[in-house]
Design a protein around this motif. Structure first.
Motif, PDB file in Angstrom:
ATOM      1  N   PRO A 102       9.512  84.537  23.101  1.00  0.00           N
ATOM      2  CA  PRO A 102       8.962  83.496  22.219  1.00  0.00           C
ATOM      3  C   PRO A 102       8.124  84.106  21.101  1.00  0.00           C
ATOM      4  CG  PRO A 102       8.606  82.961  24.536  1.00  0.00           C
ATOM      5  CD  PRO A 102       9.083  84.374  24.494  1.00  0.00           C
ATOM      6  N   SER A 103       8.384  83.669  19.870  1.00  0.00           N
ATOM      7  CA  SER A 103       7.683  84.224  18.713  1.00  0.00           C
ATOM      8  C   SER A 103       7.815  83.259  17.547  1.00  0.00           C
ATOM      9  CB  SER A 103       8.278  85.583  18.350  1.00  0.00           C
ATOM     10  OG  SER A 103       8.015  85.919  17.002  1.00  0.00           O
ATOM     11  N   PRO A 104       6.729  83.005  16.816  1.00  0.00           N
ATOM     12  CA  PRO A 104       6.837  82.117  15.656  1.00  0.00           C
ATOM     13  C   PRO A 104       7.743  82.685  14.565  1.00  0.00           C
ATOM     14  CG  PRO A 104       4.644  83.118  15.786  1.00  0.00           C
ATOM     15  CD  PRO A 104       5.331  83.415  17.067  1.00  0.00           C
ATOM     16  N   VAL A 105       7.832  84.010  14.450  1.00  0.00           N
ATOM     17  CA  VAL A 105       8.731  84.604  13.452  1.00  0.00           C
ATOM     18  C   VAL A 105      10.183  84.327  13.824  1.00  0.00           C
ATOM     19  CG1 VAL A 105       9.520  86.762  12.419  1.00  0.00           C
ATOM     20  CG2 VAL A 105       7.073  86.373  12.747  1.00  0.00           C
ATOM     21  N   ILE A 106      10.497  84.402  15.116  1.00  0.00           N
ATOM     22  CA  ILE A 106      11.857  84.076  15.556  1.00  0.00           C
ATOM     23  C   ILE A 106      12.135  82.594  15.343  1.00  0.00           C
ATOM     24  CG2 ILE A 106      13.425  84.010  17.541  1.00  0.00           C
ATOM     25  CD1 ILE A 106      11.938  86.491  18.591  1.00  0.00           C
ATOM     26  N   GLU A 107      11.119  81.754  15.556  1.00  0.00           N
ATOM     27  CA  GLU A 107      11.279  80.318  15.269  1.00  0.00           C
ATOM     28  C   GLU A 107      11.596  80.104  13.789  1.00  0.00           C
ATOM     29  OE1 GLU A 107       8.578  77.366  17.099  1.00  0.00           O
ATOM     30  OE2 GLU A 107       7.578  79.099  18.002  1.00  0.00           O
ATOM     31  N   LEU A 108      10.929  80.850  12.924  1.00  0.00           N
ATOM     32  CA  LEU A 108      11.195  80.747  11.496  1.00  0.00           C
ATOM     33  C   LEU A 108      12.634  81.156  11.186  1.00  0.00           C
ATOM     34  CD1 LEU A 108      10.497  80.524   8.480  1.00  0.00           C
ATOM     35  CD2 LEU A 108       9.470  82.808   8.626  1.00  0.00           C
ATOM     36  N   ASN A 109      13.079  82.255  11.777  1.00  0.00           N
ATOM     37  CA  ASN A 109      14.448  82.702  11.541  1.00  0.00           C
ATOM     38  C   ASN A 109      15.462  81.679  12.059  1.00  0.00           C
ATOM     39  OD1 ASN A 109      13.540  85.083  10.388  1.00  0.00           O
ATOM     40  ND2 ASN A 109      13.602  86.224  12.303  1.00  0.00           N
ATOM     41  N   ARG A 110      15.162  81.076  13.204  1.00  0.00           N
ATOM     42  CA  ARG A 110      16.055  80.042  13.731  1.00  0.00           C
ATOM     43  C   ARG A 110      16.084  78.842  12.784  1.00  0.00           C
ATOM     44  NH1 ARG A 110      15.184  75.391  16.484  1.00  0.00           N
ATOM     45  NH2 ARG A 110      16.967  74.566  17.678  1.00  0.00           N
ATOM     46  N   ALA A 111      14.942  78.490  12.202  1.00  0.00           N
ATOM     47  CA  ALA A 111      14.887  77.363  11.266  1.00  0.00           C
ATOM     48  C   ALA A 111      15.782  77.631  10.059  1.00  0.00           C
ATOM     49  CB  ALA A 111      13.444  77.122  10.822  1.00  0.00           C
ATOM     50  N   VAL A 112      15.767  78.882   9.563  1.00  0.00           N
ATOM     51  CA  VAL A 112      16.623  79.236   8.420  1.00  0.00           C
ATOM     52  C   VAL A 112      18.093  79.115   8.811  1.00  0.00           C
ATOM     53  CG1 VAL A 112      17.285  81.105   6.871  1.00  0.00           C
ATOM     54  CG2 VAL A 112      14.861  80.712   7.380  1.00  0.00           C
ATOM     55  N   ASP A 124       7.825  72.841   8.685  1.00  0.00           N
ATOM     56  CA  ASP A 124       6.571  72.086   8.599  1.00  0.00           C
ATOM     57  C   ASP A 124       5.842  72.061   9.941  1.00  0.00           C
ATOM     58  OD1 ASP A 124       6.826  71.620   5.916  1.00  0.00           O
ATOM     59  OD2 ASP A 124       7.758  69.646   6.128  1.00  0.00           O
ATOM     60  N   GLU A 125       6.603  72.036  11.046  1.00  0.00           N
ATOM     61  CA  GLU A 125       5.967  72.118  12.360  1.00  0.00           C
ATOM     62  C   GLU A 125       5.240  73.455  12.520  1.00  0.00           C
ATOM     63  OE1 GLU A 125       8.854  71.476  15.391  1.00  0.00           O
ATOM     64  OE2 GLU A 125       9.335  69.426  14.753  1.00  0.00           O
ATOM     65  N   LEU A 126       5.882  74.537  12.063  1.00  0.00           N
ATOM     66  CA  LEU A 126       5.240  75.855  12.128  1.00  0.00           C
ATOM     67  C   LEU A 126       3.985  75.901  11.261  1.00  0.00           C
ATOM     68  CD1 LEU A 126       8.336  78.257  11.997  1.00  0.00           C
ATOM     69  CD2 LEU A 126       6.647  78.154  13.824  1.00  0.00           C
ATOM     70  N   LEU A 127       4.062  75.289  10.075  1.00  0.00           N
ATOM     71  CA  LEU A 127       2.891  75.258   9.193  1.00  0.00           C
ATOM     72  C   LEU A 127       1.747  74.494   9.837  1.00  0.00           C
ATOM     73  CD1 LEU A 127       4.115  74.737   5.516  1.00  0.00           C
ATOM     74  CD2 LEU A 127       2.554  76.507   6.351  1.00  0.00           C
ATOM     75  N   ASP A 128       2.059  73.367  10.475  1.00  0.00           N
ATOM     76  CA  ASP A 128       1.021  72.564  11.111  1.00  0.00           C
ATOM     77  C   ASP A 128       0.341  73.334  12.237  1.00  0.00           C
ATOM     78  OD1 ASP A 128       1.527  70.454   9.420  1.00  0.00           O
ATOM     79  OD2 ASP A 128       2.849  69.384  10.819  1.00  0.00           O
ATOM     80  N   ARG A 129       1.106  74.158  12.949  1.00  0.00           N
ATOM     81  CA  ARG A 129       0.516  74.953  14.029  1.00  0.00           C
ATOM     82  C   ARG A 129      -0.363  76.068  13.488  1.00  0.00           C
ATOM     83  NH1 ARG A 129       5.944  76.146  17.013  1.00  0.00           N
ATOM     84  NH2 ARG A 129       4.913  78.149  17.361  1.00  0.00           N
ATOM     85  N   GLY A 130      -0.106  76.517  12.278  1.00  0.00           N
ATOM     86  CA  GLY A 130      -0.996  77.472  11.616  1.00  0.00           C
ATOM     87  C   GLY A 130      -0.768  78.936  11.921  1.00  0.00           C
ATOM     88  N   GLU A 131       0.170  79.274  12.833  1.00  0.00           N
ATOM     89  CA  GLU A 131       0.334  80.669  13.243  1.00  0.00           C
ATOM     90  C   GLU A 131       0.857  81.551  12.111  1.00  0.00           C
ATOM     91  OE1 GLU A 131       1.867  80.559  17.730  1.00  0.00           O
ATOM     92  OE2 GLU A 131       2.666  78.943  16.494  1.00  0.00           O
ATOM     93  N   LEU A 132       1.690  80.967  11.228  1.00  0.00           N
ATOM     94  CA  LEU A 132       2.292  81.744  10.147  1.00  0.00           C
ATOM     95  C   LEU A 132       1.794  81.285   8.778  1.00  0.00           C
ATOM     96  CD1 LEU A 132       6.019  82.014  11.365  1.00  0.00           C
ATOM     97  CD2 LEU A 132       4.177  83.668  11.649  1.00  0.00           C
TER      98      LEU A 132
END
Length: 426
Positions: free
Chosen positions: A338-348, A364-372
């Protein structure tokens, strides 16, 4: 018994070597010799001095006496006895050095056919990447001792001063000595955790070469090449599936190197790259390694990332990319790592499969969480999705946010170009 001038016995091979031949032996054997000397002498600095003395002796004696039958054995023996003689000379100032010299002198002569000699390279890699050392020190020490990069070269690669890098290396050696970090290959039980540290260091080196964290150049081919060379070396000694995956990942990424920038050094996006400039040999080798790693059923994050890059590499064109397979691989990767960067890549990837709206929702969900929030690629991806959806004011704001966070000059130019295109659209 070897003579005290540091010259090992043995019949030299016919013909005197040239200076170029000795330099070739240095390039191919010096790190092996150093690794063995560290084991025999128990000290990095003493071993490095012994290595230097051994090659100095070779330059003087081999052109006269001929090339030894086993140059590596000659160099190890020469270095060992040069070190012992040096300790005896300095013993008049420090009595403890005399005891150390006696201890080393009483050791049995190395046996050149033992597996230990190959294992010495593994010992060196695992010692340099020991988890007790800080991450930046692991990288610096590995590049210096295993890859033979000069301190100045390491400093240039990581935009640090030579004195800072030198201090990291000195502190790392002191830590190894003071903490009595063992110079050995980890046991079978220890290996998984310790190998993770080695793989992480190799990938850090590769990433700094493949896409520099800051500066004027996107690519440092020398660094990415060193990481690939180091992974090949390690794989030859330790055939681990996740190591295969890491080597495959680096080869597949590196296969696109020639197409990633234009003649001006500016960034070229993956979907706009000229695929005829991709390296087919690296793609074929990387894809074969992926298949071997997957077949082992011991699938780790590097192997899954390599599988994703292989899907890109094997697509005839950007339009023919199998985005469904890539999304599925990212979902599997997220489960094991689990990783927010991998979540970003999956979103793309999801945006490429299902449309920009689907990707934007996850962004936008990632932005709301604030990690990235301070990660420029998150804002760049959001800007691209908003642009594709016609939400131009939001796209401009996101490009500006990405531009403010980017550190690499080619990326800044790329983002500014996109922003100018949007402004021109008005």
């Amino acid at each position: 018994m070897q003579e005290r001038d540091g010259s090992p016995p043995g019949d030299p091979s016919s013909g005197a070597p040239t200076r170029a031949e000795i330099e070739r032996i240095y390039r191919t054997q010096s790190r092996r010799v150093l690794a063995t000397l560290i084991r025999l002498l128990g000290d990095f600095d003493l071993a490095e001095e012994a290595l230097h003395d051994a090659f100095m002796a070779a330059v003087q004696q081999w052109p006269r006496d001929g090339l030894p039958a086993n140059p590596r054995a000659w160099l190890v023996s020469a270095g060992r006895f040069k070190a012992i003689d040096g300790l005896r000379r300095r013993a008049r100032f420090d009595a403890s050095l005399s005891l150390l010299a006696d201890e080393l002198d009483n050791q049995a002569e190395p046996e050149w056919e033992r597996d230990d000699l190959e294992d010495d390279r593994l010992r060196l890699i695992f010692t340099c990447c020991h988890p007790a050392l800080p991450a930046d020190a692991q990288v610096a020490l590995t590049l210096r001792e295993v890859c033979d990069l000069k301190t100045e070269e390491i400093a240039r690669a990581f935009l640090a001063s030579p004195s800072t890098v030198a201090q990291r290396i000195v502190r790392a050696k002191q830590k190894i000595r003071d903490a009595a970090i063992p110079y050995r290959v980890p046991t079978r039980d220890e290996l998984p955790a310790r190998l993770d540290s080695v793989l992480r260091v190799i990938y850090l080196v590769f990433n700094e070469g493949y896409s520099a964290s800051c500066g004027s150049e996107l690519i440092r081919a020398d660094l990415s090449g060193e990481a690939i060379r180091l992974a090949r070396l390690l794989l030859g000694l330790l055939p681990d599936p996740e190591l295969m995956g890491l080597l495959a990942l680096m080869l597949l990424h590196d296969s696109r190197r020639a197409a990633r920038t234009d003649d001006a050094g500016d960034l070229v996006r993956l979907d706009e790259q000229d695929r005829s400039r991709w390296n087919p040999e690296q793609i074929a080798e990387g894809a074969a390694l992926v298949q071997r790693a997957l077949a082992s059923r011991r699938i780790g994050p590097y192997t899954l990332q390599a599988a994703i890059v292989a899907v890109h590499a094997e697509a005839p064109s950007a339009a023919q990319t199998d985005w469904s397979q890539i999304v599925g691989l990212y979902e599997l990767l997220l489960r094991i790592n689990p990783s927010p960067v991998i979540e970003l890549n999956r979103a793309v990837a999801l945006a490429m499969r299902d449309g920009a709206e689907a990707g934007l929702e996850l962004i936008d969900e990632l932005l709301d969480r604030g990690e990235l929030r301070n990660y420029h690629l998150l804002h760049s991806a959001r800007a691209d999705f908003c642009r594709r959806l016609g939400r131009l004011p939001e796209a401009r704001d996101a490009y500006r946010a990405a531009l403010a966070l980017a550190q690499l000059e080619p990326e800044k130019r790329f983002l500014q170009q996109r922003l100018d295109e949007l402004n021109g659209a008005d």
